[in-house]
Enzyme design. Sequence first.
Site, PDB file in Angstrom:
ATOM      1  N   GLY A 147       0.580  -1.223  -0.186  1.00  0.00           N
ATOM      2  CA  GLY A 147      -0.001  -0.002  -0.602  1.00  0.00           C
ATOM      3  C   GLY A 147       1.138   1.423  -0.113  1.00  0.00           C
ATOM      4  O   GLY A 147       0.192   2.507  -0.591  1.00  0.00           O
TER       5      GLY A 147
ATOM      6  N   ILE B 286     -10.758  -0.219   8.765  1.00  0.00           N
ATOM      7  CA  ILE B 286     -12.082  -0.922   7.874  1.00  0.00           C
ATOM      8  C   ILE B 286     -13.144  -1.772   8.501  1.00  0.00           C
ATOM      9  O   ILE B 286     -14.294  -0.992   7.746  1.00  0.00           O
ATOM     10  CB  ILE B 286     -11.205  -1.872   6.678  1.00  0.00           C
ATOM     11  CG1 ILE B 286     -11.050  -3.125   7.249  1.00  0.00           C
ATOM     12  CG2 ILE B 286     -10.330  -0.860   6.312  1.00  0.00           C
ATOM     13  CD1 ILE B 286     -10.770  -4.201   6.021  1.00  0.00           C
TER      14      ILE B 286
ATOM     15  N   THR C 280      -4.719 -12.400  -3.763  1.00  0.00           N
ATOM     16  CA  THR C 280      -3.724 -12.784  -3.793  1.00  0.00           C
ATOM     17  C   THR C 280      -3.692 -14.283  -4.491  1.00  0.00           C
ATOM     18  O   THR C 280      -4.342 -15.054  -4.510  1.00  0.00           O
ATOM     19  CB  THR C 280      -3.270 -13.241  -2.716  1.00  0.00           C
ATOM     20  OG1 THR C 280      -2.148 -14.403  -2.512  1.00  0.00           O
ATOM     21  CG2 THR C 280      -4.360 -13.908  -1.711  1.00  0.00           C
ATOM     22  N   ASP C 281      -2.634 -14.920  -5.702  1.00  0.00           N
ATOM     23  CA  ASP C 281      -2.299 -15.526  -5.778  1.00  0.00           C
ATOM     24  C   ASP C 281      -2.808 -16.929  -5.141  1.00  0.00           C
ATOM     25  O   ASP C 281      -3.047 -18.224  -5.387  1.00  0.00           O
ATOM     26  CB  ASP C 281      -1.233 -16.110  -6.843  1.00  0.00           C
ATOM     27  CG  ASP C 281       0.286 -16.284  -5.771  1.00  0.00           C
ATOM     28  OD1 ASP C 281      -0.542 -15.922  -4.693  1.00  0.00           O
ATOM     29  OD2 ASP C 281       1.127 -16.520  -6.465  1.00  0.00           O
ATOM     30  N   GLU C 282      -3.160 -16.883  -3.243  1.00  0.00           N
ATOM     31  CA  GLU C 282      -3.122 -18.491  -2.724  1.00  0.00           C
ATOM     32  C   GLU C 282      -4.187 -18.837  -2.176  1.00  0.00           C
ATOM     33  O   GLU C 282      -4.899 -19.737  -1.777  1.00  0.00           O
ATOM     34  CB  GLU C 282      -2.338 -17.676  -1.372  1.00  0.00           C
ATOM     35  CG  GLU C 282      -1.201 -17.389  -1.657  1.00  0.00           C
ATOM     36  CD  GLU C 282      -0.587 -17.543   0.523  1.00  0.00           C
ATOM     37  OE1 GLU C 282      -1.267 -17.750   1.575  1.00  0.00           O
ATOM     38  OE2 GLU C 282       0.714 -17.460   0.622  1.00  0.00           O
TER      39      GLU C 282
ATOM     40  N   TYR D  72      -5.479 -17.451   6.127  1.00  0.00           N
ATOM     41  CA  TYR D  72      -4.982 -16.551   5.440  1.00  0.00           C
ATOM     42  C   TYR D  72      -5.451 -16.815   3.747  1.00  0.00           C
ATOM     43  O   TYR D  72      -6.841 -15.775   3.510  1.00  0.00           O
ATOM     44  CB  TYR D  72      -3.280 -16.196   5.785  1.00  0.00           C
ATOM     45  CG  TYR D  72      -3.289 -15.137   4.069  1.00  0.00           C
ATOM     46  CD1 TYR D  72      -3.292 -13.951   4.344  1.00  0.00           C
ATOM     47  CD2 TYR D  72      -2.947 -15.592   3.138  1.00  0.00           C
ATOM     48  CE1 TYR D  72      -3.328 -13.417   3.461  1.00  0.00           C
ATOM     49  CE2 TYR D  72      -2.557 -14.435   2.186  1.00  0.00           C
ATOM     50  CZ  TYR D  72      -2.886 -13.814   2.429  1.00  0.00           C
ATOM     51  OH  TYR D  72      -2.804 -12.652   1.242  1.00  0.00           O
TER      52      TYR D  72
ATOM     53  N   LYS E 184      -9.369 -14.387   2.396  1.00  0.00           N
ATOM     54  CA  LYS E 184      -9.105 -13.790   1.050  1.00  0.00           C
ATOM     55  C   LYS E 184     -10.388 -14.502   0.278  1.00  0.00           C
ATOM     56  O   LYS E 184     -10.586 -13.366  -0.174  1.00  0.00           O
ATOM     57  CB  LYS E 184      -7.712 -14.055   0.383  1.00  0.00           C
ATOM     58  CG  LYS E 184      -6.608 -12.863   1.884  1.00  0.00           C
ATOM     59  CD  LYS E 184      -6.867 -11.377   1.873  1.00  0.00           C
ATOM     60  CE  LYS E 184      -6.383 -10.987   0.592  1.00  0.00           C
ATOM     61  NZ  LYS E 184      -6.276  -9.898   0.442  1.00  0.00           N
TER      62      LYS E 184
ATOM     63  N   PRO F  59      16.053 -19.612   9.045  1.00  0.00           N
ATOM     64  CA  PRO F  59      15.030 -20.746   8.621  1.00  0.00           C
ATOM     65  C   PRO F  59      13.923 -21.352   8.085  1.00  0.00           C
ATOM     66  O   PRO F  59      13.609 -19.712   7.025  1.00  0.00           O
ATOM     67  CB  PRO F  59      14.085 -20.439   9.871  1.00  0.00           C
ATOM     68  CG  PRO F  59      14.095 -18.769  10.101  1.00  0.00           C
ATOM     69  CD  PRO F  59      15.420 -18.244   9.734  1.00  0.00           C
TER      70      PRO F  59
END
Length: 345
Positions: free
Chosen positions: A14, A61, A126-128, A150, A154, A205
């Site tokens: 953003g 929001i 998102t592509d997820e 998540y 979305k 990690p």
Amino acid sequence: MKHLLVTGGAGFIGSNFVRCIFGKYPQYQVVVLDKLTYAGNLENLKDVATNPRYTFVHGDICDAALVDKVMQEYGIDAIVNFAAETHVDRSLLEPASFLMTDVYGTYVLLEAARRFEIERFLQVSTDEVYGHIEQGSVKEDAPLSPRSPYSASKAGADMMVQAYYISHDVPTFITRGSNTFGPYHHPEKLIPLCITNALDDLPLPIYGDGRQVRDWLYVEDHCFGIDVVLHQGKVGEVYNLGGGNERYNLEVVQAILKLLSKPDALIRHVADRPGHDRRYSLDSTKLISLGWQRTQSFEKALAQTVQWYRNNEAWWRKIKGGEFSQYYQKQYGQRLANPGSGQIQ
Ligand code: NAD
Ligand code: DAU
């Protein structure tokens, strides 16, 4: 369009988007509405803070009364919604805020868009939402198959956006971007975590075998893609926005170590992320046909990003020293103490 509401504008993408808009559209007024969660940071917008065309509103929001007030007071005619809880690992630990912000918050904004009859509502997705892709690349009409709290949140938001377009004629657009990187990326995410850990000679990690594939997109190209859809997209449509740079996580981390002249010995394979999506891959032909193209090679953009973190140590040290240190302990303490052991508690 002259009065743009950018929700979540104090976050990574953003804040880069606000800069992109100011650079390109001298007549636009931008209002940023941001809750300033752990991921929101006014320092990300420091360079635009004195711009007379910029206003910052601190708020949620999900707060419909506040959203209405902002819509009215600033005569908003377009919304670009970046506001979200965004980290997959945190959604595994504490999913409630993901449902609230990503789903309910998007609904609040859509309701405002409907009642105030705005010109454009762009949802940054998102592509997820497609879930993991074993072979080939997915187009926009592929089924949604989210696999983490998540991505499920979305996907829920995307469905709500589609419903408001179909049921209420709200002029909506959805972009589905791939893994983005660049300046102001929160150090909880793979690339900035590895750059900043490596700078301090701390272990990096890597979940499981590190052979998961992500499609990396430089943040400026992501912002440019959103700009193209906002101004030239077809109402009601979805646009994939992929980096075209599929890499194994391990390859990316090794490239970072090389850029920093640090040894591969810093890499630690640790317990995998539960439900870890193995690969994402987008077919972005539809957006490319609108005139969008990537401007940066992955290698060049990664080198610039590493340099940005070298030059902006104060920015990331402040973040890593705060709430993040408790999160890091919870997320990685046991994993790093027992590399290769089972799932986190
Ligand atoms: P980020 O976590 O850096 O920033 C999120 C911003 O939203 C923060 O400023 C935070 O304070 C704000 N926010 C959170 N909850 C809010 C609420 N209830 N009300 C108002 N503001 C709130 O996220 P990002 O990486 O910049 O991602 C921005 C958007 O792009 C998200 O919608 C994300 O799903 C999407 N996206 C991100 C990537 C990526 O790789 N980073 C890729 C594709 C899509
Ligand atoms: O694909 C788009 C998505 O990209 C966005 O929608 C999300 O908001 C954004 O966070 C990002 O999600 P990922 O889960 O892919 O990003 P992350 O940086 O967390 O992880 C990238 C890959 O690296 C993933 O395969 C998990 C792995 N990883 C991540 C971390 C934080 C590790 O191996 N070790 C880590 O410590």
